[in-house]
Design a protein around this motif. Structure first.
Motif, short mmCIF file in Angstrom:
data_model
loop_
_atom_site.label_atom_id
_atom_site.label_comp_id
_atom_site.label_asym_id
_atom_site.label_seq_id
_atom_site.Cartn_x
_atom_site.Cartn_y
_atom_site.Cartn_z
N LEU A 65 1.41 -6.86 -3.18
CA LEU A 65 2.18 -5.61 -3.21
C LEU A 65 1.25 -4.45 -3.54
CD1 LEU A 65 2.71 -4.78 -6.45
CD2 LEU A 65 4.31 -6.68 -6.27
N VAL A 66 1.63 -3.28 -3.05
CA VAL A 66 0.86 -2.06 -3.27
C VAL A 66 1.81 -0.98 -3.77
CG1 VAL A 66 -0.60 -0.28 -2.23
CG2 VAL A 66 -0.81 -2.67 -1.48
N MET A 67 1.43 -0.32 -4.86
CA MET A 67 2.22 0.76 -5.45
C MET A 67 1.46 2.08 -5.33
SD MET A 67 3.49 -1.05 -8.98
CE MET A 67 1.94 -1.93 -9.16
N PRO A 68 2.15 3.18 -5.13
CA PRO A 68 1.46 4.48 -5.10
C PRO A 68 0.91 4.82 -6.48
CG PRO A 68 3.85 4.79 -5.11
CD PRO A 68 3.61 3.32 -4.94
N PRO A 69 -0.12 5.66 -6.54
CA PRO A 69 -0.73 5.99 -7.84
C PRO A 69 0.27 6.51 -8.87
CG PRO A 69 -2.11 6.77 -6.05
CD PRO A 69 -0.85 6.29 -5.42
N GLU A 70 1.29 7.24 -8.42
CA GLU A 70 2.25 7.81 -9.38
C GLU A 70 3.11 6.76 -10.08
OE1 GLU A 70 3.86 8.59 -5.13
OE2 GLU A 70 1.95 8.68 -6.21
N ALA A 71 3.06 5.51 -9.63
CA ALA A 71 3.80 4.44 -10.31
C ALA A 71 3.11 3.97 -11.57
CB ALA A 71 4.00 3.26 -9.36
N ASP A 72 1.91 4.45 -11.84
CA ASP A 72 1.14 4.05 -13.03
C ASP A 72 0.88 2.55 -13.08
OD1 ASP A 72 1.00 6.67 -13.97
OD2 ASP A 72 2.85 6.47 -15.11
N GLY A 73 0.97 1.88 -11.94
CA GLY A 73 0.71 0.45 -11.91
C GLY A 73 1.82 -0.41 -12.48
N VAL A 74 2.97 0.18 -12.81
CA VAL A 74 4.08 -0.57 -13.41
C VAL A 74 5.03 -1.04 -12.32
CG1 VAL A 74 5.98 -0.53 -15.07
CG2 VAL A 74 3.90 0.79 -15.53
N VAL A 75 5.11 -2.33 -12.12
CA VAL A 75 6.01 -2.89 -11.12
C VAL A 75 7.45 -2.59 -11.52
CG1 VAL A 75 6.79 -5.00 -9.99
CG2 VAL A 75 4.37 -4.72 -10.58
N ASP A 105 -13.51 2.44 -8.12
CA ASP A 105 -14.01 3.64 -8.80
C ASP A 105 -13.13 4.86 -8.58
OD1 ASP A 105 -16.28 2.35 -9.89
OD2 ASP A 105 -17.32 2.52 -7.96
N GLN A 106 -11.98 4.67 -7.96
CA GLN A 106 -11.07 5.80 -7.74
C GLN A 106 -10.31 6.12 -9.02
OE1 GLN A 106 -8.43 5.07 -4.43
NE2 GLN A 106 -10.10 4.51 -3.04
N ASP A 107 -10.18 7.41 -9.32
CA ASP A 107 -9.41 7.83 -10.50
C ASP A 107 -7.92 7.62 -10.30
OD1 ASP A 107 -11.71 8.58 -11.84
OD2 ASP A 107 -11.65 10.63 -11.05
N GLN A 108 -7.44 7.80 -9.08
CA GLN A 108 -6.02 7.65 -8.78
C GLN A 108 -5.84 6.53 -7.76
OE1 GLN A 108 -3.37 9.33 -10.17
NE2 GLN A 108 -4.88 10.17 -11.60
N ALA A 109 -6.23 5.34 -8.14
CA ALA A 109 -6.12 4.19 -7.24
C ALA A 109 -4.69 3.69 -7.16
CB ALA A 109 -7.03 3.07 -7.72
N PRO A 110 -4.27 3.20 -6.02
CA PRO A 110 -2.95 2.57 -5.94
C PRO A 110 -2.93 1.28 -6.75
CG PRO A 110 -4.18 2.16 -3.94
CD PRO A 110 -5.01 3.13 -4.75
N GLY A 111 -1.76 0.87 -7.22
CA GLY A 111 -1.62 -0.42 -7.88
C GLY A 111 -1.59 -1.52 -6.83
N ILE A 112 -2.41 -2.51 -7.01
CA ILE A 112 -2.53 -3.61 -6.04
C ILE A 112 -2.40 -4.93 -6.79
CG2 ILE A 112 -4.00 -4.72 -4.31
CD1 ILE A 112 -5.45 -2.01 -4.01
#
Length: 334
Positions: A65-75, A105-112
């Protein structure tokens, strides 16, 4: 507001698993899998770890699954439980790792997150060198890989040993009775198959969830490094936060044998059936059924103790034939 998870010393004793299960409490097992080659690769570097997995990938697709950066990585959910906050993909282990390394190394990486992939299915050559001494080799290990992703509090029906092999993970566990303070989301619309808490542990002052602080008072917390493991008993709520840019975990789910009868694979069906049958009853009738269930199912006293042993029927120890007859009667009632 929390306490550390107690530690269990494992020195290869054959009765270790029986002791863990009998205690029915979460335990940290430091260094349980420190000898694994995967752990050695992780200690070298994230890229060494990823390269080792890629070299063993047989190309079988897995769930990610992939989450947008604004999700803060929280499923979890978007909006007011309107939709899930991630997209699902069928990809290979190699593709997941390549995406993770590209965004490391991205500051705003998507959650993966790669979730619950059977190692026998996608990385079978790793099985021989990555066993847990106290576990039955027939229990299939499952692989979880991602970046800074958090899985909110949820429970499993199974015994669980989870081994960290790359990165650091923080486990926050709650005893089953804290369910009323965790603000659990819908049973029929759950992001990962299991219902999750929709209250974020890092926001204890959220006015929507005033009882969350009560749950946190009973929380047990530990951070695990590569080689460490945690035992999680069935029905314990566990919140898992991956703290590194690349994290991986291998876990084992199992159910101990229970007598000679045919035990259904899941008890969740029983819970859902009980909701359908009892939730809408008038208060007095619901209370009466609660007493009956406590007497026959959840109480400590044997409801058949006063009956001759050969006349206890479904209240006695069931063999396979008796279990089948009981299942047929249940189907008849349904």
């Amino acid at each position: 507001m929390s306490a550390p998870i107690e530690e269990f010393r494992f020195d290869g004793q054959p009765e270790a698993l029986d002791a863990l299960v009998a205690d029915a409490r979460p335990r940290i097992i430091r260094g349980l899998v420190k000898h694994w080659p995967l752990v050695a690769m992780a200690r070298q570097s994230d890229r060494a770890f990823a390269s080792h997995l890629i070299a063993h990938d047989n190309g079988t697709t897995v769930d990610a699954l992939v989450m947008p950066p604004e999700a803060d990585g929280v499923v979890g959910y978007r909006g007011d439980v309107e939709a899930f906050n991630f997209s699902h993909y069928k990809v290979t282990v190699t593709q997941v790792l390549q995406r993770l390394l590209a965004s490391i190394d991205q500051d705003q990486a998507p959650g993966i997150a790669l979730q619950s992939a059977t190692i026998a299915g996608c990385l079978p050559k790793l099985l021989a060198e990555h066993a847990v001494p106290m576990l039955d080799p027939a229990i299939p290990p499952r692989l979880w890989i991602g970046n800074r992703v958090t899985t909110p509090a949820h429970f499993d029906e199974y015994q669980n040993i989870a081994c960290v092999v790359c990165g650091v993970r923080r486990f926050t566990l709650f005893p089953p009775e804290q369910v009323r303070n965790l603000y659990v989301g819908p049973l029929d619309f759950a992001p990962t198959g299991a219902a999750i808490s929709i209250a974020r542990l890092d926001r204890p002052d959220d006015p929507r969830f005033p009882r969350l602080k009560l749950a946190l008072e009973h929380a047990l917390v530990a951070e695990l490094e590569p080689g460490d493991a945690v035992y999680i008993p069935p029905m314990w709520w566990h919140h898992v936060a991956s703290l590194g840019k690349l994290n991986a975990l291998v876990n084992y789910w199992w159910k101990p044998p229970q007598g000679k009868g045919l035990v259904p694979n899941t008890r969740l069906g029983g819970l859902l059936h009980a909701i359908l049958l009892f939730k809408s009853l008038p208060p007095a009738e619901r209370a009466a059924w609660r007493e009956l269930l406590d007497y026959y199912v959840f109480g400590d006293d044997d409801p058949a103790a006063h009956l001759p042993e050969g006349k206890r029927g479904w209240l006695g120890e069931l063999d396979a034939e008796q279990s089948m007859k009981l299942l047929e009667r249940i189907r008849h009632y349904l």
